[in-house]
Design a protein around this motif. Structure first.
Motif: not given
Length: 437
Positions: A64, A265-266, A269-270, A272
């Protein structure tokens, strides 16, 4: 064993391939045979197992952070879309004093042509469109009367109300009717309120930026709302052009990029913990997402973004094969190479046929068997180090030595000579220690 697997995987050019995968790449990433060897070691107790599993676990734990750092390096930090939208709205609200200044020199408006047009539309339209134009028509009057209001502020507020009505509206007839009315109101305000056109242009520029922020978040979609690469490129090109009385380039392309960066980025993040899904969502199927990323951020950055995600998917695939019991049959076959053989006649009896008592032969078999097991464990440890090493130059030298020995036929012959010599020495020692019969 390492040389055979590397040859079978066509991975003899290890240095450039490992370099292309980055400093966390390992030889086990370069092909299925190398991966299965690592998987066999990971399932076999010993130091080799610890080396392989530790290398995989350490690399997975940092995945990550690597992805975030790589994307940050290429695209800069991601901003929260709602915060950007609030900044845009704050800038629009900050135009209030400019509007007030414009209205200080305003003249009375003539709303009669606008009212007549609304009355005509109310006669022929039906449904939501009819109700919408009737509502706007009432706004033009002095409150509580049927008299048209000449105050330019009334007409200005009517225009703002139309904007609110159209937000989220889906009825096509109503949208067309209100759009035509708004344009008519604009023309009358520009005539009656000197300077409002310039303030409107600044407000419209901010509205375009807000729309671009939302559009950027759809840029990598796969649904019907997603733009084709050519459409996105046209939106970027046209978005940079100023509209109305604005001078200089527009910030629309910047907002498109910010929206797309926020969406990436979203997605990260969801997803990773699922690097396969992450790569699929950002890279997409085919070349569309690569082309859209190139339009937004440039071809070089787009290629590097895709490379980051492809690399992490490769690492994830290796992790799955090596540590999660994938390809069980293939791994079992690879384990035959690294595990000592059990059962059958002792190595002394079958290989050397030495002529001394059974007890002596059994003893020698145990001694040699123990040595063989120790040698196998040492071999597994060295193989594990080769498979997990990230020193391409050292690995390349070892592969070349293995290949050269294989071509000369020296490996099997030399190993046999060493083994026979070792067993002969041990057998002689045992003969000397046995009592005479």
């Amino acid at each position: 064993m390492f040389g055979r697997a590397a040859t079978a995987d066509s991975a003899l050019d290890m240095p450039p391939r490992l370099q292309a995968l980055g400093d966390r790449a390992m030889p086990m990433d370069l092909g299925p045979n190398l991966q299965r060897q690592a998987g066999a070691l990971a399932a076999t107790p010993g130091e080799g197992q610890s080396i392989v599993r530790s290398a995989i676990a350490a690399r997975d734990a940092a995945a990550n952070a690597r992805i975030a750092q790589g994307l940050g390096r290429e695209l800069g930090p991601a901003r929260v879309p709602s915060q950007i939208a609030e900044e845009i709205a704050a800038n629009q609200r900050a135009l209030g004093p400019a509007y007030e200044e414009a209205f200080q020199a305003a003249r009375a408006v003539n709303a009669e042509p606008i009212a007549n047009n609304l009355d005509a539309m109310a006669v022929r339209l039906r449904g939501d469109a009819q109700r919408a134009v009737q509502q706007v028509r009432r706004m033009l009057n002095v409150t509580g009367t049927d008299v048209l209001d000449p105050n330019p502020q009334t007409l200005f507020q009517t225009r703002n109300a139309i904007d609110g009505m159209m937000d989220g509206m889906t009825d096509g007839n109503a949208i067309r009717a209100l759009t035509a009315t708004r344009q008519q109101i604009n023309r009358e305000l520009e005539r009656a309120v000197p300077g409002i056109r310039q303030v409107d242009a600044r407000f419209a520029e901010l509205a375009r930026q807000n729309d671009a922020l939302l559009r950027g978040q759809q840029a990598l979609d796969s649904g019907r709302t997603a733009p084709r690469p050519a459409e996105l490129q046209a939106e970027i090109n046209n978005g940079a052009l100023p509209q109305g009385d604005m001078l200089g380039p527009s910030a629309v392309p910047l907002r498109l990029r910010q929206g797309a960066r926020a969406e990436i980025d979203r997605i990260v993040g969801t997803n990773a913990n699922d690097r396969v899904a992450l790569q699929r969502l950002v890279k997409g199927e085919g070349d569309w997402n690569r082309d859209r990323l190139a339009s937004l951020f440039g071809q070089g950055r787009a290629d590097r973004i895709i490379a980051i995600l492809d690399r992490e998917r490769t690492f994830a695939d290796t992790s799955g094969i090596v540590t999660r019991n994938s390809e069980t049959a293939a791994r079992a076959a690879a384990m035959q190479d690294i595990a000592p053989q059990k059962g059958g006649p002792g190595i002394v009896r079958s290989a050397l046929n030495l002529r001394f008592g059974d007890t002596a032969a059994d003893t020698v078999d145990k001694v040699i068997g123990g040595a063989k097991s120790a040698a196998q464990r040492a071999s597994n440890t060295e193989l594990a180090r080769l498979l997990t090493s990230n020193d391409p130059a050292a690995i390349a030298r070892k592969v070349q030595l293995v290949q050269a020995a294989q071509r000369r036929g020296d490996i099997s012959a030399q190993k046999a000579r060493e083994l026979i010599q070792s067993m002969s020495v041990e057998a002689a020692k045992q003969r000397q220690a046995l009592p005479a019969r």
